[in-house]
Design an enzyme around this catalytic site. Structure first.
Site, mmCIF file in Angstrom:
data_model
loop_
_atom_site.group_PDB
_atom_site.id
_atom_site.type_symbol
_atom_site.label_atom_id
_atom_site.label_comp_id
_atom_site.label_asym_id
_atom_site.label_seq_id
_atom_site.Cartn_x
_atom_site.Cartn_y
_atom_site.Cartn_z
ATOM 1 N N CYS A 2 0.858 -1.177 0.000
ATOM 2 C CA CYS A 2 0.000 0.000 0.000
ATOM 3 C C CYS A 2 0.897 1.230 0.000
ATOM 4 O O CYS A 2 2.093 1.139 0.243
ATOM 5 C CB CYS A 2 -0.854 0.020 1.257
ATOM 6 S SG CYS A 2 -1.808 -1.500 1.481
ATOM 7 N N ARG A 27 1.310 1.580 -6.065
ATOM 8 C CA ARG A 27 1.543 0.598 -5.012
ATOM 9 C C ARG A 27 0.285 -0.192 -4.657
ATOM 10 O O ARG A 27 0.347 -1.188 -3.938
ATOM 11 C CB ARG A 27 2.060 1.296 -3.757
ATOM 12 C CG ARG A 27 3.382 1.990 -3.968
ATOM 13 C CD ARG A 27 3.732 2.846 -2.787
ATOM 14 N NE ARG A 27 4.176 2.057 -1.646
ATOM 15 C CZ ARG A 27 5.438 1.809 -1.360
ATOM 16 N NH1 ARG A 27 6.393 2.274 -2.113
ATOM 17 N NH2 ARG A 27 5.768 1.089 -0.304
ATOM 18 N N TRP A 74 -3.639 -1.926 -1.346
ATOM 19 C CA TRP A 74 -3.636 -3.222 -2.032
ATOM 20 C C TRP A 74 -4.091 -4.222 -0.979
ATOM 21 O O TRP A 74 -3.390 -4.478 -0.002
ATOM 22 C CB TRP A 74 -2.239 -3.568 -2.552
ATOM 23 C CG TRP A 74 -2.240 -4.785 -3.417
ATOM 24 C CD1 TRP A 74 -2.736 -4.886 -4.676
ATOM 25 C CD2 TRP A 74 -1.728 -6.079 -3.082
ATOM 26 N NE1 TRP A 74 -2.566 -6.165 -5.154
ATOM 27 C CE2 TRP A 74 -1.950 -6.916 -4.196
ATOM 28 C CE3 TRP A 74 -1.102 -6.622 -1.963
ATOM 29 C CZ2 TRP A 74 -1.581 -8.264 -4.217
ATOM 30 C CZ3 TRP A 74 -0.730 -7.954 -1.981
ATOM 31 C CH2 TRP A 74 -0.973 -8.758 -3.099
ATOM 32 N N ASN A 98 0.972 0.231 5.851
ATOM 33 C CA ASN A 98 1.442 -0.596 4.732
ATOM 34 C C ASN A 98 2.156 -1.786 5.344
ATOM 35 O O ASN A 98 3.057 -1.615 6.154
ATOM 36 C CB ASN A 98 2.416 0.218 3.866
ATOM 37 C CG ASN A 98 3.133 -0.654 2.850
ATOM 38 O OD1 ASN A 98 2.574 -1.617 2.349
ATOM 39 N ND2 ASN A 98 4.374 -0.311 2.558
ATOM 40 N N GLY A 99 1.744 -3.004 4.969
ATOM 41 C CA GLY A 99 2.395 -4.189 5.527
ATOM 42 C C GLY A 99 1.367 -5.152 6.085
ATOM 43 O O GLY A 99 0.182 -5.061 5.746
ATOM 44 N N GLU A 479 9.172 -14.330 -19.909
ATOM 45 C CA GLU A 479 8.854 -12.908 -19.674
ATOM 46 C C GLU A 479 7.731 -12.449 -20.626
ATOM 47 O O GLU A 479 6.818 -11.718 -20.216
ATOM 48 C CB GLU A 479 10.136 -12.068 -19.858
ATOM 49 C CG GLU A 479 9.959 -10.564 -19.983
ATOM 50 C CD GLU A 479 9.532 -9.858 -18.707
ATOM 51 O OE1 GLU A 479 9.330 -10.530 -17.684
ATOM 52 O OE2 GLU A 479 9.369 -8.626 -18.765
ATOM 53 N N LYS A 483 4.253 -11.025 -19.190
ATOM 54 C CA LYS A 483 3.767 -9.685 -19.530
ATOM 55 C C LYS A 483 2.375 -9.756 -20.159
ATOM 56 O O LYS A 483 1.512 -8.932 -19.873
ATOM 57 C CB LYS A 483 4.715 -9.001 -20.521
ATOM 58 C CG LYS A 483 5.968 -8.443 -19.908
ATOM 59 C CD LYS A 483 5.667 -7.208 -19.078
ATOM 60 C CE LYS A 483 6.896 -6.758 -18.314
ATOM 61 N NZ LYS A 483 7.304 -7.663 -17.225
ATOM 62 N N GLU A 486 -0.208 -10.580 -17.474
ATOM 63 C CA GLU A 486 -0.322 -9.490 -16.508
ATOM 64 C C GLU A 486 -1.107 -8.292 -17.076
ATOM 65 O O GLU A 486 -1.925 -7.697 -16.392
ATOM 66 C CB GLU A 486 1.109 -9.065 -16.156
ATOM 67 C CG GLU A 486 1.254 -7.877 -15.263
ATOM 68 C CD GLU A 486 2.734 -7.571 -14.962
ATOM 69 O OE1 GLU A 486 3.590 -7.790 -15.842
ATOM 70 O OE2 GLU A 486 3.008 -7.114 -13.852
ATOM 71 N N HIS A 502 7.609 -32.677 -25.431
ATOM 72 C CA HIS A 502 7.420 -33.471 -24.218
ATOM 73 C C HIS A 502 6.072 -33.165 -23.566
ATOM 74 O O HIS A 502 5.864 -33.484 -22.394
ATOM 75 C CB HIS A 502 8.574 -33.212 -23.237
ATOM 76 C CG HIS A 502 9.897 -33.601 -23.808
ATOM 77 N ND1 HIS A 502 10.286 -34.911 -23.970
ATOM 78 C CD2 HIS A 502 10.909 -32.851 -24.317
ATOM 79 C CE1 HIS A 502 11.486 -34.945 -24.525
ATOM 80 N NE2 HIS A 502 11.880 -33.708 -24.763
ATOM 81 N N LYS A 602 2.693 -2.704 -7.690
ATOM 82 C CA LYS A 602 4.038 -2.583 -8.252
ATOM 83 C C LYS A 602 5.055 -3.416 -7.485
ATOM 84 O O LYS A 602 5.861 -4.118 -8.074
ATOM 85 C CB LYS A 602 4.446 -1.112 -8.269
ATOM 86 C CG LYS A 602 5.829 -0.849 -8.854
ATOM 87 C CD LYS A 602 5.860 -1.129 -10.332
ATOM 88 C CE LYS A 602 7.231 -0.964 -10.930
ATOM 89 N NZ LYS A 602 7.343 -1.656 -12.231
HETATM 90 O O1 M6R Z 1 10.424 -4.965 -7.333
HETATM 91 P P1 M6R Z 1 10.794 -6.335 -7.809
HETATM 92 O O2 M6R Z 1 11.692 -6.306 -8.995
HETATM 93 O O3 M6R Z 1 11.389 -7.183 -6.699
HETATM 94 O O4 M6R Z 1 9.439 -7.009 -8.236
HETATM 95 C C1 M6R Z 1 9.401 -8.347 -8.628
HETATM 96 C C2 M6R Z 1 8.097 -8.682 -9.317
HETATM 97 O O5 M6R Z 1 7.013 -8.443 -8.472
HETATM 98 C C3 M6R Z 1 7.897 -7.888 -10.614
HETATM 99 O O6 M6R Z 1 8.951 -8.079 -11.496
HETATM 100 C C4 M6R Z 1 6.583 -8.329 -11.310
HETATM 101 O O7 M6R Z 1 6.687 -9.635 -11.722
HETATM 102 C C5 M6R Z 1 6.259 -7.374 -12.460
HETATM 103 N N1 M6R Z 1 4.945 -6.830 -12.285
HETATM 104 C C6 M6R Z 1 6.297 -8.037 -13.800
HETATM 105 O O8 M6R Z 1 6.063 -7.127 -14.826
#
Ligand code: M6R
Length: 607
Positions: A2, A27, A74, A98-99, A479, A483, A486, A502, A602
């Site tokens: 958050c 966040r 969040w 936050n936490g 990746e 992406k 996501e 396989h 994020k």
């Molecule tokens: O801040 P970080 O690099 O540790 O975050 C890791 C992942 O949460 C981050 O890379 C996440 O997978 C991204 N949203 C992917 O685009």
């Protein structure tokens, strides 16, 4: 995670809190809220969903007061409703958090047994109720805070205001970052320096276990044992302008277009262009003798680490283990005496990566972090750090931070190879030259993006998509899939091209686009033949390749996107950009929320 913010000032707090929350919305964006002190009483406004909803509430019901706190959520404990939106509190105190308070159930039961009635399902309300309990018994805000903090287990960044204490806010930090900002006769608290950038650049970072009494004239810091401590005030590099969208529609679009600059800035830090040698930063271990490296991270950062694994093995001949941080921390890893770890993170706050870092340190490993946010928990807790020079990344999807991580890992692999005597000066010069050309290739690729937009028009119609790659491009296939999922919510999987037969080849049919990363190089023929196997079974093959690979792939591929021809060493960096662009364009076509995809935040500062 958050975002939290607080202000003790002399002008209306609500507009400034709202402005800061806009910068913190990356966040979390499940709900938002603000509380201020109005004539000594606490008043609050909250709204479910994005910040814009809170703005509408404030338009209808203005909130005066010059001292206040704000939150963007969040959700972890309790649904993302207005009732569970922060700030939480009573008539005496209001809290943003936050936490996670891990012992919230135990505290709640204890307080309920004394007759306290809770209004929400949140863990945060236990903090407010505990504070209230002490305040009701006559404690000062400082006394109530000290007593309450001692009862909390878990991670928190907290900001609190107290009825009847007009120019005072108390902030506390354990596990979650918190910055105190210094203005002119006004003071601020924020989850990060970025949120405070337009208000002030003079920042003191709270340390683990700290709490602080913040008034309009300054801050008094205390450590976990309630001893008065000093925390240095530093000038942050962030300016308000660094966190705008400029002329772009989305932060992600802006950040994609920052690739050439970010890659150039990052590579310049770690390569000497005149000697064509990698310049290693100060390391907490000797790469010449280190017996093994453990790489760990989450999400895209983990995929960067996976590419790093290929490089450290191939170029530096170092034995490497790599694992997702959330797995590593519970796997009881066996690590060698004298071993080292490399953690990778944009935010430097990801809870699982931070926990893995702490575990590896406990196990006697020297820890180096590749991190974008200096002053983050990981940067501060590691034995050494290598900064990526990506600047603030606001879009939830990692883009420029990911390629900057790759650039740093590539330079480390070269430096380690030289230190171990397995990389000749000639090869190092050739490979650094290849790296230094990447920013220009990235710029060319971004300028000629029409093919990728065309490809996006195909992909947007699919329900499932496969991404394939081999060698160091296999993590880039993962990746690409991450992406796409996501950002566009289209189901996608990444596979090692050789693994298709396989099992996954059973998925091949004309409704499932197969997107392959297949540039020329030692693995070209192998990957191309895997693609032909898929094409022979009715698969629709779409490839990213280069001018050398394109002619033979055109024989069976439905679409061929030609990227600049580069040394295979740097191909993962260059190929990361089109898969990110593809996901971006698909998301735009689908109309999803590009910068703030559903359910995400994020940085994930909870387990
Ligand atoms: O801040 P970080 O690099 O540790 O975050 C890791 C992942 O949460 C981050 O890379 C996440 O997978 C991204 N949203 C992917 O685009």
């Amino acid at each position: 995670m958050c975002g939290i913010v607080g202000v003790v000032g002399r002008v209306d707090a609500a507009p400034r809190l709202l402005e800061a929350l806009r910068r913190l919305e990356y966040r979390g964006y499940d709900s938002a809220g603000i509380a201020t002190l109005v004539n000594g009483h606490i008043e609050r406004r909250r709204a479910e969903g994005k910040l814009i909803n809170l703005e509408h509430v404030l338009d209808r019901h203005a909130l005066p007061g010059t001292t206040g706190i704000g939150h963007t959520r969040w959700a972890t404990h309790g649904a993302p409703t207005e009732r569970n939106a922060h700030p939480h509190g009573t008539t005496r105190v209001s809290v943003v958090h936050n936490g996670i308070i891990e012992n919230h159930a135990e505290l709640r039961a204890e307080l309920e047994a004394e007759g306290v009635v809770f209004e929400t399902e949140t863990d945060t309300e236990t903090v407010a109720r505990l504070l209230d309990h002490h305040l009701a018994a006559g404690a000062t805000p400082e006394g109530a805070t000290s007593a309450t903090l001692k009862r909390l287990n878990g991670a928190f960044g907290l900001a609190m205001i107290f009825a009847g204490h007009g120019r005072k806010m108390i902030a506390a930090r354990r596990g979650s970052p918190l910055a105190v900002g210094y203005g002119e006769e006004e003071m601020f608290v924020g989850s990060d320096a970025l949120a405070l950038a337009p208000l002030t650049r003079r920042i003191a970072y709270m340390e683990e276990g700290d709490w602080a009494v913040v008034t309009d004239s300054g801050a008094q810091f205390f450590d976990a044992e309630d001893r008065k401590v000093e925390r240095a005030v530093k000038l942050t590099a962030f300016s308000g302008a660094a966190v705008g969208k400029g002329n772009y529609r989305h932060f992600m679009e802006k950040e994609l277009h920052e690739h050439p600059v970010v890659l150039g800035d990052t590579l310049r830090q770690y390569i000497d262009p005149s000697s064509r040698a990698a310049v290693l930063p100060e390391l907490p271990f000797d790469p010449a003798v280190v017996p093994r490296l453990t790489l760990s991270a989450c999400g895209s950062a983990y995929l960067a680490a996976q590419v790093g694994r290929y490089w450290f093995e191939q170029i530096a001949r170092i034995p490497v283990d790599s694992d997702i941080a959330s797995e590593l921390r519970y796997r009881e890893p066996v690590v060698p005496k004298g071993g080292a770890a490399v953690m990778v993170s944009q935010s430097g706050e990801t809870a699982d990566t931070l926990a893995a870092l702490r575990l590896l340190k406990q196990l006697g490993q020297k820890v180096l972090s590749v991190v974008n946010v200096d002053e983050s928990s990981m940067a501060r807790e590691s034995d050494g750090k290598v900064l990526t020079v990506a600047g603030p990344e606001i879009g939830v999807a990692s883009t420029k931070a990911f390629t900057a991580q790759l650039a740093v890992l590539a330079c480390l692999a070269l430096g380690f190879g030289r230190a171990r005597g397995v990389l000749s000066a000639e090869d190092e010069a050739r490979l650094t030259a290849a790296l230094l050309e990447v920013p220009a290739h990235a710029a060319a690729l971004l300028e000629n993006g029409e093919d990728i937009q065309d490809l996006a028009r195909e992909v947007v119609q699919a329900r499932d998509v496969l991404f394939l790659g081999r060698g160091s491009l296999y993590p880039i296939a993962l990746e690409g899939a991450l992406k796409l999922k996501e950002l566009s919510y289209i189901h996608a999987e990444g596979y090692a091209a050789g693994e298709m037969k396989h099992g996954p080849i059973a998925l091949i049919d004309p409704a499932v686009p197969v997107i392959a990363l297949c540039p020329s190089g030692p693995l070209f023929e192998k990957t191309a033949s895997n693609l032909q196997e898929a094409a022979a079974r009715g698969g629709r093959i779409m490839v990213f390749t280069d001018a050398i690979g394109a002619p033979s792939l055109r024989r069976f591929a439905e679409r061929v996107v030609v990227l600049p021809t580069v040394d295979p060493f740097v191909a993962p960096i260059l190929h990361a950009i089109p898969v990110q662009l593809l996901a971006y364009h698909v998301a735009v076509l689908k109309g999803t929320d590009v910068d703030q995809p559903r359910n995400l935040a994020k940085a994930v500062t909870v387990e």
